[in-house]
Design a protein around this motif. Structure first.
Motif, mmCIF file in Angstrom:
data_model
loop_
_atom_site.group_PDB
_atom_site.id
_atom_site.type_symbol
_atom_site.label_atom_id
_atom_site.label_comp_id
_atom_site.label_asym_id
_atom_site.label_seq_id
_atom_site.Cartn_x
_atom_site.Cartn_y
_atom_site.Cartn_z
ATOM 1 N N ALA A 8 30.533 42.974 36.741
ATOM 2 C CA ALA A 8 30.559 44.343 37.257
ATOM 3 C C ALA A 8 30.681 44.293 38.774
ATOM 4 O O ALA A 8 30.249 43.335 39.408
ATOM 5 C CB ALA A 8 29.276 45.074 36.861
ATOM 6 N N ASN A 9 31.261 45.351 39.320
ATOM 7 C CA ASN A 9 31.287 45.441 40.780
ATOM 8 C C ASN A 9 29.880 45.809 41.266
ATOM 9 O O ASN A 9 28.975 46.059 40.465
ATOM 10 C CB ASN A 9 32.355 46.434 41.252
ATOM 11 C CG ASN A 9 32.074 47.871 40.840
ATOM 12 O OD1 ASN A 9 30.936 48.321 40.816
ATOM 13 N ND2 ASN A 9 33.121 48.608 40.509
ATOM 14 N N LEU A 10 29.682 45.833 42.572
ATOM 15 C CA LEU A 10 28.339 46.063 43.121
ATOM 16 C C LEU A 10 27.729 47.388 42.677
ATOM 17 O O LEU A 10 26.549 47.463 42.356
ATOM 18 C CB LEU A 10 28.368 45.981 44.643
ATOM 19 C CG LEU A 10 28.511 44.570 45.212
ATOM 20 C CD1 LEU A 10 28.642 44.626 46.735
ATOM 21 C CD2 LEU A 10 27.350 43.691 44.821
ATOM 22 N N LYS A 11 28.533 48.442 42.662
ATOM 23 C CA LYS A 11 28.019 49.756 42.252
ATOM 24 C C LYS A 11 27.574 49.728 40.784
ATOM 25 O O LYS A 11 26.525 50.259 40.430
ATOM 26 C CB LYS A 11 29.092 50.826 42.479
ATOM 27 C CG LYS A 11 28.618 52.228 42.177
ATOM 28 C CD LYS A 11 29.676 53.255 42.498
ATOM 29 C CE LYS A 11 29.168 54.639 42.153
ATOM 30 N NZ LYS A 11 30.123 55.687 42.454
ATOM 31 N N GLU A 12 28.383 49.087 39.936
ATOM 32 C CA GLU A 12 28.027 48.986 38.521
ATOM 33 C C GLU A 12 26.802 48.101 38.316
ATOM 34 O O GLU A 12 25.952 48.397 37.478
ATOM 35 C CB GLU A 12 29.216 48.443 37.717
ATOM 36 C CG GLU A 12 30.383 49.414 37.633
ATOM 37 C CD GLU A 12 31.650 48.763 37.092
ATOM 38 O OE1 GLU A 12 31.815 47.523 37.249
ATOM 39 O OE2 GLU A 12 32.481 49.476 36.522
#
Length: 130
Positions: free
Chosen positions: A105-109
């Motif tokens: 996942a990306n950082l926000k996810e």
């Protein structure tokens, strides 16, 4: 969010973003009332790690704080079957093994997954020890 993140927000229990944010805000208000300071996600992970260590409040080294945050992350992701506690060592520190990888996942996810798991954790155990 990608389909791989269904463990972070189970499809059988879809949650509107507004509802999720409201639950998170409620938890943050409770934590702020308890500690006189609003914790960020890292501070919350540290608190969960200390609770999981179950040895009370102490002075921890920087490395121990990192270990406590790792314990918290493993404990949180154990809620969705990614980790399992294997044992507690002679010093009382819990150890986990990876059962299946946490989805990329990306950082926000990643932040949302951790927040969701933290909400589930406090729903299971309101943290009277914190």
């Amino acid at each position: 969010m990608s389909d791989d993140l269904n463990h972070a927000a189970p499809a059988e229990h879809p949650e509107a973003e507004a509802d999720f944010e409201a639950r998170w805000e409620t938890l943050m208000v409770e934590m702020e009332a308890r500690f006189d300071k609003r914790p960020d996600l890292n501070a919350l992970l540290l608190l969960i790690g200390i609770q999981e260590l179950n040895q009370g409040i102490a002075t921890f080294t920087k490395e121990e704080k990192q270990d406590l945050m790792h314990i918290a992350t493993c404990r949180l992701f154990s809620l969705s079957g990614h980790y399992e506690q294997t044992h507690v060592d002679a010093d009382g520190w819990p150890h986990y093994k990876l059962l299946r990888p946490v989805p990329f996942a990306n950082l926000k996810e990643q932040e949302r997954m951790l927040k969701w798991h933290a909400l589930e954790y406090f729903a299971l155990d309101p943290g009277d020890d914190l």
